[in-house]
Design an enzyme around this catalytic site. Structure first.
Site, mmCIF file in Angstrom:
data_model
loop_
_atom_site.group_PDB
_atom_site.id
_atom_site.type_symbol
_atom_site.label_atom_id
_atom_site.label_comp_id
_atom_site.label_asym_id
_atom_site.label_seq_id
_atom_site.Cartn_x
_atom_site.Cartn_y
_atom_site.Cartn_z
ATOM 1 N N GLU A 148 0.577 -1.039 -0.084
ATOM 2 C CA GLU A 148 0.176 0.129 -0.015
ATOM 3 C C GLU A 148 0.605 0.711 -0.217
ATOM 4 O O GLU A 148 1.971 1.202 0.725
ATOM 5 C CB GLU A 148 -0.295 -0.256 1.550
ATOM 6 C CG GLU A 148 -1.544 1.288 1.436
ATOM 7 C CD GLU A 148 -2.238 0.717 2.868
ATOM 8 O OE1 GLU A 148 -1.694 0.185 3.582
ATOM 9 O OE2 GLU A 148 -3.387 1.802 3.034
ATOM 10 N N LYS B 60 -9.463 1.930 -1.927
ATOM 11 C CA LYS B 60 -9.800 1.095 -0.063
ATOM 12 C C LYS B 60 -11.118 1.198 0.017
ATOM 13 O O LYS B 60 -11.505 2.895 0.274
ATOM 14 C CB LYS B 60 -8.961 1.636 0.103
ATOM 15 C CG LYS B 60 -8.528 0.849 1.461
ATOM 16 C CD LYS B 60 -7.132 0.986 2.128
ATOM 17 C CE LYS B 60 -7.231 0.440 3.834
ATOM 18 N NZ LYS B 60 -6.117 1.432 4.933
ATOM 19 N N CYS C 285 -5.005 -3.297 2.096
ATOM 20 C CA CYS C 285 -4.997 -3.308 4.195
ATOM 21 C C CYS C 285 -5.948 -3.621 4.826
ATOM 22 O O CYS C 285 -6.176 -4.962 4.434
ATOM 23 C CB CYS C 285 -3.580 -2.210 4.155
ATOM 24 S SG CYS C 285 -3.180 -2.241 5.742
ATOM 25 N N VAL D 205 0.803 -3.092 10.809
ATOM 26 C CA VAL D 205 1.165 -1.812 12.278
ATOM 27 C C VAL D 205 0.276 -3.002 13.365
ATOM 28 O O VAL D 205 1.236 -3.072 13.964
ATOM 29 C CB VAL D 205 0.886 -0.136 12.154
ATOM 30 C CG1 VAL D 205 1.231 0.951 10.882
ATOM 31 C CG2 VAL D 205 -0.670 0.158 12.381
HETATM 32 C C1 ACM Z 1 -3.916 0.145 7.292
HETATM 33 O O1 ACM Z 1 -5.218 -0.177 6.860
HETATM 34 N N1 ACM Z 1 -2.712 0.083 6.948
HETATM 35 C C2 ACM Z 1 -3.858 -0.686 8.660
#
Ligand code: ACM
Length: 265
Positions: free
Chosen positions: A41, A113, A146, A173
């Protein structure tokens, strides 16, 4: 067929340098006959922006921006499919956290996203379309980004649309997605490729451990937590076509969809 997860260490706010990193990884992958490579990402800008003003200067249009143009050239030159994350700027000035998809014959699409994480809400607009399945070079594949990992509906929709390889550009993370994606692979009987980054930005440490998982949930390859790495494995996408989890249980036909209405209310 060889696929790869590129576990990179993007330099914050240095798009030129990060584009060169992706070029190096594509060339290395091509030397080993990889046909599909997934980057993390936001692998061109870095992740942890404190203001939208700083991010907007580095966001770029798709497909006419410099990164998509570079990836189009690399895909054509090396007969590669490239899936990678970047900050997309649209013509209304909105920024999306997107996964660009290109193949040897050109631009395939861009998934924005849907499920933004933490302070991403202050920087990005959320997408409003489900990801598409693409069929190229013998792969049927799609992308989520992500934190979409926490919403199993997306992987299920993609599976029902015929997706065999779920690409997952990430900047993780928490140490959770690497575990959860094994379940996504098993419950949908598809391959998942999580390409996560390494490094730290301000208070955030990214967790690496990129991985490629088989439809049976086997970890075919997994990266280290702190090192930039190109992870390659051989897969047979046809394995993902058989949705029988036992000889008498099928993940599509055993569903009790009439009882699932609550899911979409
Ligand atoms: C994320 O969606 N970058 C944790």
């Amino acid at each position: 067929m060889k696929v790869a997860a590129a576990q990179t260490h993007p330099r914050f706010g240095q798009p030129e340098e990060n584009r060169l990193i992706t070029r190096r990884f594509c060339r290395r992958a091509a030397q080993q006959d990889v046909r599909l490579i997934v980057f993390p990402e936001l692998c061109i800008t870095g992740y942890n922006f404190s203001s939208k003003k700083a991010l907007v200067r580095l966001a770029e249009p798709v497909p006419n921006g410099p990164t998509t143009q570079l990836w189009l050239n690399l895909a054509k030159a090396h007969r590669l499919i490239i899936v990678g994350g970047l900050a997309e700027l649209d013509d209304k000035g909105q920024i999306f956290n997107s996964a660009v998809v290109v193949g040897p014959k050109g631009f395939l699409g861009c998934y924005r996203k849907l499920h933004l994480f933490g302070s991403e809400w202050e920087l990005f607009s959320a997408g409003n379309q489900i990801p598409q399945v693409h069929s190229v070079l013998g792969f049927k594949f799609g992308a989520i980004v992500c934190f979409d990992w926490a919403f199993p509906e997306l992987a299920r929709i993609l599976m029902l649309e015929g997706c065999e390889v779920l690409c997952h550009p990430s900047n993780l993370v928490l140490p959770l997605a690497q575990r959860v994606m094994i379940a996504r692979s098993i419950e949908n009987r598809l391959f998942t490729i999580t390409a996560n980054r390494v490094g730290t930005e301000r208070d955030l440490q990214f967790t690496g451990r990129s991985q490629i998982i088989s439809p049976s949930g086997d970890i075919l390859v997994r990266g280290r937590s702190r090192r930039s790495q190109l992870l390659i494995t051989e897969i047979n996408p046809a394995e993902a076509r058989n949705k029988n989890i036992t000889p008498t249980n099928n993940l599509i036909t055993d569903r009790r969809v009439k009882l699932y209405k609550r899911l979409i209310s």
